[in-house]
Design a protein around this motif. Structure first.
Motif, short mmCIF file in Angstrom:
data_model
loop_
_atom_site.label_atom_id
_atom_site.label_comp_id
_atom_site.label_asym_id
_atom_site.label_seq_id
_atom_site.Cartn_x
_atom_site.Cartn_y
_atom_site.Cartn_z
N ALA A 31 0.83 -1.20 0.00
CA ALA A 31 0.00 0.00 0.00
C ALA A 31 0.86 1.25 0.00
O ALA A 31 0.58 2.23 -0.70
N GLY A 32 1.94 1.24 0.78
CA GLY A 32 2.82 2.40 0.83
C GLY A 32 3.49 2.69 -0.49
O GLY A 32 3.61 3.86 -0.90
N ASP A 33 3.92 1.65 -1.20
CA ASP A 33 4.57 1.83 -2.49
C ASP A 33 3.59 2.39 -3.53
O ASP A 33 3.94 3.24 -4.34
N ILE A 34 2.36 1.88 -3.51
CA ILE A 34 1.35 2.36 -4.45
C ILE A 34 1.05 3.83 -4.20
O ILE A 34 0.96 4.64 -5.14
N LEU A 35 0.93 4.23 -2.94
CA LEU A 35 0.64 5.62 -2.61
C LEU A 35 1.80 6.53 -2.99
O LEU A 35 1.59 7.63 -3.53
N ASP A 36 3.02 6.08 -2.75
CA ASP A 36 4.19 6.87 -3.14
C ASP A 36 4.23 7.09 -4.65
O ASP A 36 4.52 8.20 -5.12
N GLU A 37 3.94 6.03 -5.41
CA GLU A 37 3.94 6.14 -6.87
C GLU A 37 2.86 7.10 -7.35
O GLU A 37 3.07 7.90 -8.26
N ALA A 38 1.67 7.02 -6.73
CA ALA A 38 0.56 7.90 -7.12
C ALA A 38 0.91 9.36 -6.85
O ALA A 38 0.69 10.23 -7.70
N ASN A 39 1.47 9.65 -5.68
CA ASN A 39 1.84 11.03 -5.36
C ASN A 39 2.91 11.55 -6.30
O ASN A 39 2.87 12.71 -6.73
N ALA A 40 3.90 10.72 -6.63
CA ALA A 40 4.96 11.12 -7.55
C ALA A 40 4.39 11.41 -8.93
O ALA A 40 4.79 12.37 -9.61
N THR A 41 3.42 10.61 -9.38
CA THR A 41 2.77 10.82 -10.68
C THR A 41 1.99 12.12 -10.69
O THR A 41 2.04 12.88 -11.66
N MET A 42 1.28 12.41 -9.61
CA MET A 42 0.49 13.64 -9.53
C MET A 42 1.39 14.87 -9.54
O MET A 42 1.06 15.90 -10.15
N ARG A 43 2.53 14.81 -8.87
CA ARG A 43 3.44 15.97 -8.82
C ARG A 43 4.01 16.31 -10.19
O ARG A 43 4.40 17.45 -10.44
N LYS A 44 4.06 15.35 -11.10
CA LYS A 44 4.63 15.57 -12.43
C LYS A 44 3.63 16.16 -13.43
O LYS A 44 4.01 16.53 -14.53
N LEU A 45 2.37 16.25 -13.04
CA LEU A 45 1.34 16.73 -13.96
C LEU A 45 1.54 18.21 -14.32
O LEU A 45 1.97 18.99 -13.49
N GLY A 149 -7.49 -1.41 1.30
CA GLY A 149 -8.86 -1.53 1.73
C GLY A 149 -9.63 -2.51 0.88
O GLY A 149 -9.07 -3.42 0.28
N GLY A 150 -10.94 -2.31 0.79
CA GLY A 150 -11.80 -3.22 0.04
C GLY A 150 -11.94 -2.85 -1.41
O GLY A 150 -11.16 -2.07 -1.96
N SER A 151 -12.97 -3.41 -2.05
CA SER A 151 -13.22 -3.18 -3.47
C SER A 151 -14.33 -2.14 -3.63
O SER A 151 -15.34 -2.18 -2.93
N THR A 152 -14.13 -1.20 -4.53
CA THR A 152 -15.13 -0.15 -4.76
C THR A 152 -14.96 0.40 -6.17
O THR A 152 -14.12 -0.09 -6.93
N ARG A 153 -15.72 1.42 -6.52
CA ARG A 153 -15.60 2.06 -7.82
C ARG A 153 -15.65 3.57 -7.64
O ARG A 153 -16.35 4.07 -6.76
N VAL A 154 -14.92 4.27 -8.49
CA VAL A 154 -14.92 5.74 -8.50
C VAL A 154 -15.24 6.18 -9.92
O VAL A 154 -14.41 6.03 -10.82
N GLY A 155 -16.45 6.71 -10.11
CA GLY A 155 -16.83 7.19 -11.44
C GLY A 155 -16.73 6.15 -12.53
O GLY A 155 -16.27 6.43 -13.63
N GLY A 156 -17.11 4.91 -12.22
CA GLY A 156 -17.05 3.85 -13.21
C GLY A 156 -15.70 3.18 -13.32
O GLY A 156 -15.54 2.25 -14.11
N THR A 157 -14.72 3.64 -12.54
CA THR A 157 -13.38 3.07 -12.57
C THR A 157 -13.12 2.29 -11.29
O THR A 157 -13.48 2.73 -10.19
N LYS A 158 -12.49 1.13 -11.41
CA LYS A 158 -12.13 0.34 -10.24
C LYS A 158 -10.75 0.75 -9.76
O LYS A 158 -9.76 0.52 -10.44
N PRO A 159 -10.65 1.39 -8.60
CA PRO A 159 -9.35 1.83 -8.10
C PRO A 159 -8.81 0.87 -7.03
O PRO A 159 -9.49 -0.04 -6.57
#
Length: 224
Positions: A31-45, A149-159
């Motif tokens: 979970a920590g690695d996924i969050l770190d990657e997501a934050n790094a991707t967002m900072r590059k936008l 966490g569990g399984s859910t959807r955000v705007g039709g996308t499975k995150p």
């Protein structure tokens, strides 16, 4: 020959499948690695749209922000009771337009009866974002302890759902939703505590920005 053919088909399918039988690499990561990657991707936008709804016992404050994450952005914030504040930031200049309800409540001007259409031009104060002004920058930083966490959807996308707790905020819980496929964009964050519920949604990743100053006839300039 059969081995070569199978390998070629696997390579051709790689754009649509997460490897032939290899599984989703993002699911296999912590979970920590996924969050770190997501934050790094967002900072590059170069640009992103941010929508926030902050609900407390006093009501709900909402904001809509389109930003380059640097020095150019456009936002609108609304408060319970109808008060609203629009802002355009271009480098070192802010253009701010409060509506009638905002001026009546926060600027003690109950006699204002007509709608307020003028923008106020003022230099950006790098120290303060008072009176509801918004910074174009956003911190995409990891903190606390993350778990899946569990399984859910955000705007039709499975995150991928990531739940984060932090010792500095014992009553609050953060939930981050990261795109499971494609670029690991942060799709949404939710903060919950006893007195606050804040939902932040992200969209428009890298889309072209069209942020311009208001028309000169609608601008009132304030020096200094």
């Amino acid at each position: 020959m059969a081995t070569v053919t199978t390998t070629a088909l696997c390579l051709l399918a790689a754009a649509a499948l997460a490897g032939c039988g290899a599984g989703d690499a993002r699911e296999d990561r912590s979970a920590g690695d996924i969050l770190d990657e997501a934050n790094a991707t967002m900072r590059k936008l170069d640009s992103v749209t941010v929508d926030i709804a902050n609900r407390t016992t006093s009501g709900t404050v909402t904001s809509h922000l389109v930003t380059d994450l640097g020095s150019r952005c456009r936002s609108r914030t609304t408060w319970p009771g109808g008060g609203a504040l629009e802002q355009v930031r271009l480098g070192g200049t802010d253009y701010v337009r409060p509506n009638r309800a905002y001026l009546q409540k926060w600027k003690n001007n109950p006699g204002l009866t007509g709608e307020q259409k003028l923008w106020v031009k003022t230099p950006v104060d790098p120290v303060s974002t008072g009176d509801g002004l918004t910074s174009c920058e956003r911190p995409f930083d990891s903190f606390g302890t993350a778990k899946k966490g569990g399984s859910t959807r955000v705007g039709g996308t499975k995150p991928v759902e990531l739940i984060v707790t932090d010792k500095a905020d014992k009553e609050g819980t953060y939930t981050f939703y990261v795109a499971e496929e494609g670029e690991p964009y942060l799709l949404k964050t939710v903060y919950k505590s006893g007195a606050q519920h804040t939902t932040t949604s992200f969209s428009g990743f890298g889309e072209p920005l069209d942020i311009r100053p208001p028309k000169p006839a609608e601008v009132l300039s304030l020096g200094g």
